[in-house]
Design a protein around this motif. Structure first.
Motif, PDB file in Angstrom:
ATOM      1  N   GLY A   1       0.889  -1.019   0.286  1.00 21.26           N
ATOM      2  CA  GLY A   1       0.223  -0.037  -0.240  1.00 21.26           C
ATOM      3  C   GLY A   1       0.502   1.307  -0.131  1.00 21.26           C
ATOM      4  O   GLY A   1       1.708   1.333  -0.299  1.00 21.26           O
ATOM      5  N   SER A   2       0.241   2.093   0.309  1.00 19.85           N
ATOM      6  CA  SER A   2       0.735   3.766   0.918  1.00 19.85           C
ATOM      7  C   SER A   2       1.830   3.646   2.242  1.00 19.85           C
ATOM      8  O   SER A   2       0.619   3.084   3.131  1.00 19.85           O
ATOM      9  N   PHE A   3       2.969   4.558   1.986  1.00 19.04           N
ATOM     10  CA  PHE A   3       3.265   4.394   3.118  1.00 19.04           C
ATOM     11  C   PHE A   3       4.322   5.797   3.290  1.00 19.04           C
ATOM     12  O   PHE A   3       5.255   5.792   1.732  1.00 19.04           O
ATOM     13  N   PRO A   4       5.193   6.327   4.003  1.00 21.66           N
ATOM     14  CA  PRO A   4       5.916   7.265   4.130  1.00 21.66           C
ATOM     15  C   PRO A   4       7.076   6.720   3.435  1.00 21.66           C
ATOM     16  O   PRO A   4       7.848   5.639   3.837  1.00 21.66           O
ATOM     17  N   MET A   5       7.908   8.202   2.904  1.00 20.42           N
ATOM     18  CA  MET A   5       9.014   7.273   2.303  1.00 20.42           C
ATOM     19  C   MET A   5      10.380   7.583   3.796  1.00 20.42           C
ATOM     20  O   MET A   5      10.002   8.269   4.138  1.00 20.42           O
ATOM     21  N   GLY A   6      11.544   6.103   3.450  1.00 26.16           N
ATOM     22  CA  GLY A   6      11.900   6.148   4.428  1.00 26.16           C
ATOM     23  C   GLY A   6      11.573   4.645   5.704  1.00 26.16           C
ATOM     24  O   GLY A   6      12.478   4.196   5.951  1.00 26.16           O
ATOM     25  N   GLU A   7      10.517   4.607   5.070  1.00 25.49           N
ATOM     26  CA  GLU A   7       9.787   3.605   6.971  1.00 25.49           C
ATOM     27  C   GLU A   7      10.097   1.912   5.865  1.00 25.49           C
ATOM     28  O   GLU A   7      10.091   1.981   4.785  1.00 25.49           O
ATOM     29  N   LYS A   8      10.821   1.538   6.838  1.00 24.76           N
ATOM     30  CA  LYS A   8      10.718   0.001   6.376  1.00 24.76           C
ATOM     31  C   LYS A   8       9.814  -0.696   6.067  1.00 24.76           C
ATOM     32  O   LYS A   8       8.980  -0.841   7.362  1.00 24.76           O
TER      33      LYS A   8
ATOM     34  N   ALA B   1      12.879   1.760   0.041  1.00 25.57           N
ATOM     35  CA  ALA B   1      12.298   2.493  -0.982  1.00 25.57           C
ATOM     36  C   ALA B   1      13.482   3.488  -1.184  1.00 25.57           C
ATOM     37  O   ALA B   1      13.857   4.612  -0.116  1.00 25.57           O
ATOM     38  N   ASP B   2      14.193   3.589  -2.278  1.00 29.15           N
ATOM     39  CA  ASP B   2      15.449   4.212  -3.059  1.00 29.15           C
ATOM     40  C   ASP B   2      14.910   5.488  -3.347  1.00 29.15           C
ATOM     41  O   ASP B   2      15.895   6.161  -3.673  1.00 29.15           O
ATOM     42  N   GLU B   3      13.505   5.417  -3.711  1.00 33.33           N
ATOM     43  CA  GLU B   3      12.707   7.069  -4.306  1.00 33.33           C
ATOM     44  C   GLU B   3      11.566   6.484  -4.563  1.00 33.33           C
ATOM     45  O   GLU B   3      10.812   5.862  -4.231  1.00 33.33           O
ATOM     46  N   ALA B   4      10.627   8.133  -3.956  1.00 37.64           N
ATOM     47  CA  ALA B   4       9.106   7.916  -3.937  1.00 37.64           C
ATOM     48  C   ALA B   4       8.625   7.479  -5.552  1.00 37.64           C
ATOM     49  O   ALA B   4       9.148   7.469  -6.179  1.00 37.64           O
ATOM     50  N   GLY B   5       7.209   7.191  -5.101  1.00 38.49           N
ATOM     51  CA  GLY B   5       6.336   6.883  -5.770  1.00 38.49           C
ATOM     52  C   GLY B   5       5.860   5.120  -5.815  1.00 38.49           C
ATOM     53  O   GLY B   5       6.170   4.142  -4.846  1.00 38.49           O
ATOM     54  N   HIS B   6       5.327   5.180  -7.346  1.00 37.45           N
ATOM     55  CA  HIS B   6       4.322   3.428  -7.245  1.00 37.45           C
ATOM     56  C   HIS B   6       5.914   2.345  -7.443  1.00 37.45           C
ATOM     57  O   HIS B   6       6.668   3.191  -8.324  1.00 37.45           O
ATOM     58  N   PHE B   7       6.099   1.369  -6.940  1.00 40.48           N
ATOM     59  CA  PHE B   7       7.139   0.308  -6.580  1.00 40.48           C
ATOM     60  C   PHE B   7       6.302  -1.061  -7.231  1.00 40.48           C
ATOM     61  O   PHE B   7       5.254  -1.401  -7.008  1.00 40.48           O
ATOM     62  N   ARG B   8       7.142  -1.605  -8.500  1.00 42.92           N
ATOM     63  CA  ARG B   8       6.668  -2.790  -8.707  1.00 42.92           C
ATOM     64  C   ARG B   8       7.747  -3.830  -8.759  1.00 42.92           C
ATOM     65  O   ARG B   8       8.765  -3.788  -9.647  1.00 42.92           O
ATOM     66  N   LYS B   9       7.953  -5.006  -8.195  1.00 44.63           N
ATOM     67  CA  LYS B   9       9.514  -5.432  -7.567  1.00 44.63           C
ATOM     68  C   LYS B   9       9.063  -6.645  -7.459  1.00 44.63           C
ATOM     69  O   LYS B   9       7.562  -7.336  -7.366  1.00 44.63           O
ATOM     70  N   THR B  10      10.024  -7.557  -7.968  1.00 48.00           N
ATOM     71  CA  THR B  10       9.340  -9.216  -8.133  1.00 48.00           C
ATOM     72  C   THR B  10      11.483  -9.816  -7.193  1.00 48.00           C
ATOM     73  O   THR B  10      12.005  -9.479  -6.764  1.00 48.00           O
TER      74      THR B  10
ATOM     75  N   VAL C   1       5.673  -7.680  -5.524  1.00 45.28           N
ATOM     76  CA  VAL C   1       5.705  -6.977  -4.735  1.00 45.28           C
ATOM     77  C   VAL C   1       5.747  -5.193  -5.239  1.00 45.28           C
ATOM     78  O   VAL C   1       5.855  -5.313  -5.661  1.00 45.28           O
ATOM     79  N   THR C   2       4.216  -4.581  -4.174  1.00 45.21           N
ATOM     80  CA  THR C   2       4.273  -3.291  -4.928  1.00 45.21           C
ATOM     81  C   THR C   2       3.216  -2.768  -4.219  1.00 45.21           C
ATOM     82  O   THR C   2       3.352  -3.196  -2.564  1.00 45.21           O
ATOM     83  N   GLY C   3       3.513  -1.400  -4.082  1.00 49.71           N
ATOM     84  CA  GLY C   3       3.440  -0.434  -2.985  1.00 49.71           C
ATOM     85  C   GLY C   3       3.504   1.022  -3.581  1.00 49.71           C
ATOM     86  O   GLY C   3       4.040   1.335  -5.385  1.00 49.71           O
ATOM     87  N   GLU C   4       3.379   2.249  -2.495  1.00 53.16           N
ATOM     88  CA  GLU C   4       3.571   2.898  -3.071  1.00 53.16           C
ATOM     89  C   GLU C   4       4.683   3.715  -1.901  1.00 53.16           C
ATOM     90  O   GLU C   4       3.835   4.473  -1.139  1.00 53.16           O
ATOM     91  N   ALA C   5       5.429   4.288  -2.220  1.00 51.62           N
ATOM     92  CA  ALA C   5       6.411   5.572  -0.948  1.00 51.62           C
ATOM     93  C   ALA C   5       6.245   6.735  -1.594  1.00 51.62           C
ATOM     94  O   ALA C   5       6.396   7.154  -2.585  1.00 51.62           O
ATOM     95  N   VAL C   6       5.781   7.773  -0.477  1.00 51.28           N
ATOM     96  CA  VAL C   6       5.329   8.701  -0.444  1.00 51.28           C
ATOM     97  C   VAL C   6       5.888   9.467   0.198  1.00 51.28           C
ATOM     98  O   VAL C   6       6.509   9.269   0.861  1.00 51.28           O
ATOM     99  N   SER C   7       6.786  10.468  -0.624  1.00 49.64           N
ATOM    100  CA  SER C   7       7.368  11.377  -0.219  1.00 49.64           C
ATOM    101  C   SER C   7       6.786  12.096   1.632  1.00 49.64           C
ATOM    102  O   SER C   7       6.327  12.757   1.033  1.00 49.64           O
ATOM    103  N   ASN C   8       7.632  12.535   2.162  1.00 48.94           N
ATOM    104  CA  ASN C   8       7.152  13.470   3.639  1.00 48.94           C
ATOM    105  C   ASN C   8       7.550  15.359   2.848  1.00 48.94           C
ATOM    106  O   ASN C   8       8.009  15.595   2.401  1.00 48.94           O
TER     107      ASN C   8
END
Length: 291
Positions: free
Chosen positions: A202-209, A259-268, A284-291
């Protein structure tokens, strides 16, 4: 002339493909088997984009050659920490005289590649091939898995596949270099299941593991052996036990995403094991949101 790399590569690449993809990959692997790789006459090699070096790889009886194009995520494709581990492993096994590595990177942004080599402490010589000369003289397949080769002293393809992305290809390369000429195939196959194949953060703050536990179960009648786990990006890693699982046993795969950058991601995440449908793929999907 039939090479030992064809059969194993097809097993590892074709399991999850559609029929048309299987036919195309089979044709490509057979087409490149035994082919001579040509090198640009004026290739310039540097260390971390700064120091030009007189790099001579021709004296080694084997060389692993990889080409990385400018499309997509550079860090995901390069996987420089994994290449460092492989170089250290082969140096200890065979010495530097038996195997050399030849890296050609076609950069979309040379500054990014320079940054990545410095960030990851990668001090092996690489060619920043700005004109894409290496690809133009060879016309490599577009599939990343088919852009890395094990060559003999005459620069002919002995095996094809990326050893840092595929543990089976790595095993094949090490066996050929060590004189075995084939991969270990004696492990009896079993079957396995995953508790989930689609991990959504889902969506979570950038920098959150973010972490998720996925259960891998041996559903067959032979021990389940995890040969290795590969991720499509360095921002995703997996912690797991390498202890073989007896029939009916389970183990936990801890998937960690930073995440090493903000935005939507799709990894395997690809789990390589002794099952007919390996690798077992987890999305593995989600979106890292910049603060």
């Amino acid at each position: 002339m039939k090479k030992t790399g064809i059969f194993l590569l097809l097993l590892s690449l074709l399991a999850a493909c559609q029929e048309s993809d299987k036919e195309r990959l089979t044709r490509l692997v057979q087409e490149w088997d035994g082919k001579e790789i040509a090198f640009p006459a004026q290739a310039v090699f540097t260390v971390q984009g700064r120091d030009t070096v007189d790099f001579r790889w021709q004296s080694a009886p084997y060389r692993i050659v990889t080409y990385v194009d400018s499309l997509g995520c550079a860090s995901c494709k390069l996987q420089l920490p994994k290449w460092k581990q492989l170089i250290a492993e082969t140096d200890s096994l065979f010495g530097k005289e038996k195997l050399s590595y030849v890296f050609f990177f076609h950069p979309k942004d040379a500054r990014e590649l320079t940054y990545l080599t410095r960030r990851d402490g990668f001090t092996y010589p690489v060619c920043f091939d700005r004109e894409d000369a290496f690809n133009r003289v060879n016309r490599f397949p577009s599939e990343m898995a088919l852009q890395t080769f094990l060559l003999d002293k005459d620069n002919r393809v002995v095996a094809i596949g990326n050893p840092v992305h595929n543990p089976q290809v790595k095993e094949l390369y090490l066996n050929i270099i060590g004189g075995k000429r084939s991969a270990t195939t004696g492990t009896k196959q079993t079957s396995a299941s995953l508790s989930e194949r689609d991990v959504q953060f889902g969506s979570f703050p950038m920098g959150e593991k973010k972490e998720r536990k996925v259960t891998l179960k041996n559903t067959g009648d032979a021990p389940l052996v995890i040969h290795g786990v590969d991720t499509s990006c360095g921002c995703t890693r997996v912690e797991y036990s390498q202890r073989p699982l007896r029939p009916g046993e389970e183990t936990t795969l801890l998937i960690i995403y930073e995440a090493d950058e903000a935005g939507h991601f799709r990894k395997t995440v690809d789990v390589y094991c002794n099952t007919a449908d390996a690798p077992l793929r987890i999305s593995v999907t989600g979106e890292a949101v910049s603060n």
